[in-house]
Design a protein around this motif. Structure first.
Motif, PDB file in Angstrom:
ATOM      1  N   ILE A 177       0.845  -1.203   0.000  1.00 50.95           N
ATOM      2  CA  ILE A 177       0.000   0.000   0.000  1.00 50.95           C
ATOM      3  C   ILE A 177       0.878   1.250   0.000  1.00 50.95           C
ATOM      4  O   ILE A 177       0.616   2.206  -0.736  1.00 50.95           O
ATOM      5  CB  ILE A 177      -0.963  -0.015   1.199  1.00 50.95           C
ATOM      6  CG1 ILE A 177      -1.957  -1.180   1.071  1.00 50.95           C
ATOM      7  CG2 ILE A 177      -1.704   1.321   1.318  1.00 50.95           C
ATOM      8  CD1 ILE A 177      -2.750  -1.463   2.336  1.00 50.95           C
ATOM      9  N   ALA A 178       1.928   1.239   0.793  1.00 47.63           N
ATOM     10  CA  ALA A 178       2.838   2.387   0.859  1.00 47.63           C
ATOM     11  C   ALA A 178       3.512   2.642  -0.487  1.00 47.63           C
ATOM     12  O   ALA A 178       3.841   3.778  -0.821  1.00 47.63           O
ATOM     13  CB  ALA A 178       3.886   2.160   1.939  1.00 47.63           C
ATOM     14  N   ARG A 179       3.694   1.578  -1.283  1.00 43.27           N
ATOM     15  CA  ARG A 179       4.307   1.716  -2.604  1.00 43.27           C
ATOM     16  C   ARG A 179       3.295   2.060  -3.689  1.00 43.27           C
ATOM     17  O   ARG A 179       3.659   2.163  -4.857  1.00 43.27           O
ATOM     18  CB  ARG A 179       5.066   0.442  -2.964  1.00 43.27           C
ATOM     19  CG  ARG A 179       6.315   0.230  -2.128  1.00 43.27           C
ATOM     20  CD  ARG A 179       7.188  -0.921  -2.623  1.00 43.27           C
ATOM     21  NE  ARG A 179       6.467  -2.097  -3.029  1.00 43.27           N
ATOM     22  CZ  ARG A 179       6.184  -3.149  -2.237  1.00 43.27           C
ATOM     23  NH1 ARG A 179       6.554  -3.143  -0.985  1.00 43.27           N
ATOM     24  NH2 ARG A 179       5.540  -4.196  -2.713  1.00 43.27           N
ATOM     25  N   GLY A 180       2.012   2.207  -3.324  1.00 45.50           N
ATOM     26  CA  GLY A 180       1.058   2.714  -4.301  1.00 45.50           C
ATOM     27  C   GLY A 180      -0.176   1.883  -4.575  1.00 45.50           C
ATOM     28  O   GLY A 180      -1.046   2.329  -5.325  1.00 45.50           O
ATOM     29  N   ALA A 181      -0.298   0.673  -4.027  1.00 47.16           N
ATOM     30  CA  ALA A 181      -1.508  -0.125  -4.257  1.00 47.16           C
ATOM     31  C   ALA A 181      -2.705   0.594  -3.639  1.00 47.16           C
ATOM     32  O   ALA A 181      -2.624   1.109  -2.525  1.00 47.16           O
ATOM     33  CB  ALA A 181      -1.366  -1.515  -3.655  1.00 47.16           C
ATOM     34  N   ARG A 182      -3.808   0.636  -4.376  1.00 48.30           N
ATOM     35  CA  ARG A 182      -4.990   1.357  -3.903  1.00 48.30           C
ATOM     36  C   ARG A 182      -6.248   0.491  -3.879  1.00 48.30           C
ATOM     37  O   ARG A 182      -7.294   0.959  -3.442  1.00 48.30           O
ATOM     38  CB  ARG A 182      -5.233   2.601  -4.767  1.00 48.30           C
ATOM     39  CG  ARG A 182      -4.131   3.643  -4.661  1.00 48.30           C
ATOM     40  CD  ARG A 182      -4.070   4.196  -3.242  1.00 48.30           C
ATOM     41  NE  ARG A 182      -3.022   5.172  -3.036  1.00 48.30           N
ATOM     42  CZ  ARG A 182      -1.860   4.925  -2.432  1.00 48.30           C
ATOM     43  NH1 ARG A 182      -1.580   3.702  -2.012  1.00 48.30           N
ATOM     44  NH2 ARG A 182      -0.981   5.875  -2.243  1.00 48.30           N
ATOM     45  N   ALA A 230      -7.898   1.773   6.346  1.00 45.07           N
ATOM     46  CA  ALA A 230      -7.224   2.333   7.523  1.00 45.07           C
ATOM     47  C   ALA A 230      -5.988   3.132   7.136  1.00 45.07           C
ATOM     48  O   ALA A 230      -5.656   4.127   7.777  1.00 45.07           O
ATOM     49  CB  ALA A 230      -6.845   1.207   8.476  1.00 45.07           C
ATOM     50  N   THR A 231      -5.330   2.729   6.086  1.00 44.03           N
ATOM     51  CA  THR A 231      -4.111   3.405   5.655  1.00 44.03           C
ATOM     52  C   THR A 231      -4.402   4.641   4.813  1.00 44.03           C
ATOM     53  O   THR A 231      -3.744   5.672   4.966  1.00 44.03           O
ATOM     54  CB  THR A 231      -3.225   2.439   4.838  1.00 44.03           C
ATOM     55  OG1 THR A 231      -2.950   1.288   5.635  1.00 44.03           O
ATOM     56  CG2 THR A 231      -1.929   3.098   4.429  1.00 44.03           C
ATOM     57  N   LEU A 232      -5.401   4.557   3.956  1.00 48.92           N
ATOM     58  CA  LEU A 232      -5.622   5.607   2.969  1.00 48.92           C
ATOM     59  C   LEU A 232      -6.690   6.628   3.334  1.00 48.92           C
ATOM     60  O   LEU A 232      -6.638   7.762   2.859  1.00 48.92           O
ATOM     61  CB  LEU A 232      -5.982   4.972   1.622  1.00 48.92           C
ATOM     62  CG  LEU A 232      -4.935   4.030   1.050  1.00 48.92           C
ATOM     63  CD1 LEU A 232      -5.474   3.349  -0.199  1.00 48.92           C
ATOM     64  CD2 LEU A 232      -3.643   4.772   0.765  1.00 48.92           C
TER      65      LEU A 232
END
Length: 65
Positions: free
Chosen positions: A18-23, A51-53
């Motif tokens: 997710i931090a590398r761009g997965a959405r 939770a992350t985005l």
């Protein structure tokens, strides 16, 4: 903690993805294979994405204590 038992993918791997761009759940699956087996973990992957985005209203509350 393992999120995807089918492919032994842990939450740290998914958070890194997710931090590398997965959405989306699908994008996480393309990179990690998580969620592409039985699909039972897709809800948990979605929760990690949210939770992350997504900003939380709790972030704006004043600290107590």
């Amino acid at each position: 903690m393992y999120v995807c038992m089918c492919f032994a993918v842990c939450d740290r791997t998914i958070r890194s993805c997710i931090a590398r761009g997965a959405r989306t759940v699908e994008e996480v699956g393309e990179v990690t294979e998580a969620g592409t087996g039985c699909g039972g973990c897709q809800g948990h992957i979605d929760t990690l994405l949210t939770a992350t985005l997504a900003p939380s209203v709790l972030d704006d509350l004043p600290a107590t204590g």
